[in-house]
Design a protein around this motif. Structure first.
Motif, PDB file in Angstrom:
ATOM      1  N   LYS A  66      16.393  50.261 -16.465  1.00  0.00           N
ATOM      2  CA  LYS A  66      16.542  50.353 -17.919  1.00  0.00           C
ATOM      3  C   LYS A  66      15.359  51.099 -18.510  1.00  0.00           C
ATOM      4  CE  LYS A  66      16.766  47.582 -22.163  1.00  0.00           C
ATOM      5  NZ  LYS A  66      17.832  48.378 -22.790  1.00  0.00           N
ATOM      6  N   ASP A  67      15.648  52.070 -19.379  1.00  0.00           N
ATOM      7  CA  ASP A  67      14.629  52.795 -20.123  1.00  0.00           C
ATOM      8  C   ASP A  67      14.744  52.419 -21.593  1.00  0.00           C
ATOM      9  OD1 ASP A  67      15.170  55.897 -18.275  1.00  0.00           O
ATOM     10  OD2 ASP A  67      14.174  54.034 -17.708  1.00  0.00           O
ATOM     11  N   GLN A  68      13.609  52.215 -22.250  1.00  0.00           N
ATOM     12  CA  GLN A  68      13.620  51.865 -23.670  1.00  0.00           C
ATOM     13  C   GLN A  68      12.919  52.950 -24.483  1.00  0.00           C
ATOM     14  OE1 GLN A  68      15.110  48.966 -24.908  1.00  0.00           O
ATOM     15  NE2 GLN A  68      14.869  49.964 -26.891  1.00  0.00           N
ATOM     16  N   TYR A  69      13.581  53.385 -25.586  1.00  0.00           N
ATOM     17  CA  TYR A  69      13.047  54.422 -26.455  1.00  0.00           C
ATOM     18  C   TYR A  69      12.907  53.886 -27.876  1.00  0.00           C
ATOM     19  CZ  TYR A  69      14.671  57.405 -22.621  1.00  0.00           C
ATOM     20  OH  TYR A  69      14.895  57.965 -21.394  1.00  0.00           O
ATOM     21  N   ASP A  70      12.016  54.496 -28.652  1.00  0.00           N
ATOM     22  CA  ASP A  70      11.935  54.126 -30.059  1.00  0.00           C
ATOM     23  C   ASP A  70      12.982  54.910 -30.848  1.00  0.00           C
ATOM     24  OD1 ASP A  70      10.971  56.711 -30.484  1.00  0.00           O
ATOM     25  OD2 ASP A  70       8.886  56.083 -30.749  1.00  0.00           O
ATOM     26  N   GLY A  71      12.987  54.734 -32.163  1.00  0.00           N
ATOM     27  CA  GLY A  71      14.000  55.370 -32.990  1.00  0.00           C
ATOM     28  C   GLY A  71      13.940  56.882 -32.991  1.00  0.00           C
ATOM     29  N   ASN A  72      12.799  57.446 -32.583  1.00  0.00           N
ATOM     30  CA  ASN A  72      12.645  58.898 -32.541  1.00  0.00           C
ATOM     31  C   ASN A  72      12.941  59.476 -31.163  1.00  0.00           C
ATOM     32  OD1 ASN A  72      11.755  59.063 -35.274  1.00  0.00           O
ATOM     33  ND2 ASN A  72       9.714  58.376 -34.622  1.00  0.00           N
ATOM     34  N   GLY A  73      13.357  58.605 -30.240  1.00  0.00           N
ATOM     35  CA  GLY A  73      13.676  59.072 -28.902  1.00  0.00           C
ATOM     36  C   GLY A  73      12.477  59.189 -27.978  1.00  0.00           C
ATOM     37  N   THR A  74      11.348  58.579 -28.357  1.00  0.00           N
ATOM     38  CA  THR A  74      10.148  58.602 -27.519  1.00  0.00           C
ATOM     39  C   THR A  74      10.173  57.422 -26.561  1.00  0.00           C
ATOM     40  OG1 THR A  74       8.875  59.623 -29.314  1.00  0.00           O
ATOM     41  CG2 THR A  74       7.619  58.610 -27.514  1.00  0.00           C
ATOM     42  N   ILE A  75       9.918  57.680 -25.295  1.00  0.00           N
ATOM     43  CA  ILE A  75       9.976  56.630 -24.287  1.00  0.00           C
ATOM     44  C   ILE A  75       8.905  55.573 -24.548  1.00  0.00           C
ATOM     45  CG2 ILE A  75       8.467  57.919 -22.704  1.00  0.00           C
ATOM     46  CD1 ILE A  75      11.434  55.679 -21.680  1.00  0.00           C
ATOM     47  N   LEU A  76       9.293  54.292 -24.431  1.00  0.00           N
ATOM     48  CA  LEU A  76       8.370  53.166 -24.584  1.00  0.00           C
ATOM     49  C   LEU A  76       8.044  52.543 -23.237  1.00  0.00           C
ATOM     50  CD1 LEU A  76       9.980  51.417 -27.684  1.00  0.00           C
ATOM     51  CD2 LEU A  76       7.917  52.832 -27.651  1.00  0.00           C
ATOM     52  N   TRP A  77       9.081  52.296 -22.431  1.00  0.00           N
ATOM     53  CA  TRP A  77       8.872  51.742 -21.101  1.00  0.00           C
ATOM     54  C   TRP A  77      10.078  51.987 -20.217  1.00  0.00           C
ATOM     55  CZ3 TRP A  77      12.695  48.167 -20.493  1.00  0.00           C
ATOM     56  CH2 TRP A  77      13.088  47.393 -21.585  1.00  0.00           C
ATOM     57  N   LYS A  78       9.831  51.888 -18.909  1.00  0.00           N
ATOM     58  CA  LYS A  78      10.879  51.994 -17.906  1.00  0.00           C
ATOM     59  C   LYS A  78      10.773  50.785 -16.988  1.00  0.00           C
ATOM     60  CE  LYS A  78      11.095  57.067 -17.765  1.00  0.00           C
ATOM     61  NZ  LYS A  78      11.062  58.253 -16.871  1.00  0.00           N
ATOM     62  N   LEU A  79      11.891  50.114 -16.802  1.00  0.00           N
ATOM     63  CA  LEU A  79      11.920  48.918 -15.972  1.00  0.00           C
ATOM     64  C   LEU A  79      12.934  49.096 -14.850  1.00  0.00           C
ATOM     65  CD1 LEU A  79      11.210  45.911 -15.436  1.00  0.00           C
ATOM     66  CD2 LEU A  79      13.059  45.316 -17.015  1.00  0.00           C
ATOM     67  N   LYS A  80      12.502  48.805 -13.621  1.00  0.00           N
ATOM     68  CA  LYS A  80      13.397  48.834 -12.472  1.00  0.00           C
ATOM     69  C   LYS A  80      13.240  47.529 -11.702  1.00  0.00           C
ATOM     70  CE  LYS A  80      13.308  53.860 -11.743  1.00  0.00           C
ATOM     71  NZ  LYS A  80      13.003  54.949 -10.773  1.00  0.00           N
ATOM     72  N   ALA A  81      14.329  47.077 -11.086  1.00  0.00           N
ATOM     73  CA  ALA A  81      14.282  45.878 -10.251  1.00  0.00           C
ATOM     74  C   ALA A  81      15.347  45.992  -9.174  1.00  0.00           C
ATOM     75  CB  ALA A  81      14.509  44.621 -11.082  1.00  0.00           C
ATOM     76  N   GLU A  82      15.015  45.516  -7.982  1.00  0.00           N
ATOM     77  CA  GLU A  82      15.999  45.531  -6.903  1.00  0.00           C
ATOM     78  C   GLU A  82      17.165  44.605  -7.232  1.00  0.00           C
ATOM     79  OE1 GLU A  82      13.887  44.526  -3.382  1.00  0.00           O
ATOM     80  OE2 GLU A  82      12.565  46.279  -3.472  1.00  0.00           O
ATOM     81  N   GLU A  83      16.851  43.462  -7.860  1.00  0.00           N
ATOM     82  CA  GLU A  83      17.882  42.534  -8.311  1.00  0.00           C
ATOM     83  C   GLU A  83      17.464  41.944  -9.652  1.00  0.00           C
ATOM     84  OE1 GLU A  83      18.890  39.540  -5.466  1.00  0.00           O
ATOM     85  OE2 GLU A  83      19.034  40.961  -3.802  1.00  0.00           O
TER      86      GLU A  83
END
Length: 208
Positions: A66-83
């Protein structure tokens, strides 16, 4: 609406039958509140877990991203998990094989990895256990057996052994209070300090 959600996420009919109507609710909640929801746009990918490590979850995913962006489309964080396992009623998530990247003004700030994590949406708290490693863009590193991150205070804490390398100084000890980027930190009971540069403890907050 339920069928549109399944189509959007490309979830197969077998998954839908397994979890029933609760799947639609779980997906909606996952989009809205996953990991300290901060608004803006999101992008997520899911594949069902066949042999689940956690029981009683509303829905589970393998190779979660999952990638999270602010209202302007700027990346805030990226989260990955095997499960990843969602407990919708408790607003709680359990994840295995975590890789969490944080950004500031669109630029990479830090990467946090661990074997297992639990995220409590109500308390805005993330607990990590097992081979934890935090690396910042300033080349500071933290290794720990367990670590808590409070999203409200932006503070990292641990009551177990930790090892920090920062500004040429290697510090080992038990107990930690630090900001999320390791700019300021206190090891409560240091057991070994090797200095090859500036001592970051000189600017650390004092233990109360």
């Amino acid at each position: 609406m339920y069928s549109r959600i399944l189509t959007l996420l490309k979830i197969d009919p077998e998954t839908a039958r397994k979890y029933g109507p609760g799947l639609g609710v779980g997906i909606a909640i996952l989009f809205l509140v996953l990991f300290f929801y901060s608004g803006g746009k999101s992008d997520a990918k899911y594949t069902r877990v066949e042999e689940e490590k956690e029981k009683g979850s509303t829905v589970s995913f393998r190779n979660f991203a999952k990638d999270q962006y602010d209202g302007n489309g700027t990346i805030l964080w990226k989260l990955k998990a095997e499960e990843a396992y969602l407990y919708a009623d408790e607003k709680r998530y359990v994840m295995y094989g975590i890789n969490f990247d944080q950004y500031e003004n669109g630029k990479f700030k830090s990467r946090l990895t661990g074997e297992k994590g639990e995220i409590n949406q109500v308390k805005k708290l993330m607990k990590l256990t097992g081979n934890i490693l935090l690396k910042t863009e300033e080349h500071r590193t933290l290794r720990a057996k367990s670590l808590d991150y409070n999203d409200e205070t932006k503070e990292l804490t641990s009551n177990e052994e930790v090892v920090i390398d920062a500004n040429g100084t290697h510090i080992r000890g038990v107990g930690l209070r630090a900001d999320k980027d390791l700019n300021k930190f206190t090891i409560l009971r240091p057991s070994a300090i090797t200095q090859g540069g500036a001592n970051p403890l000189s600017s650390s907050p004092k233990e109360k």
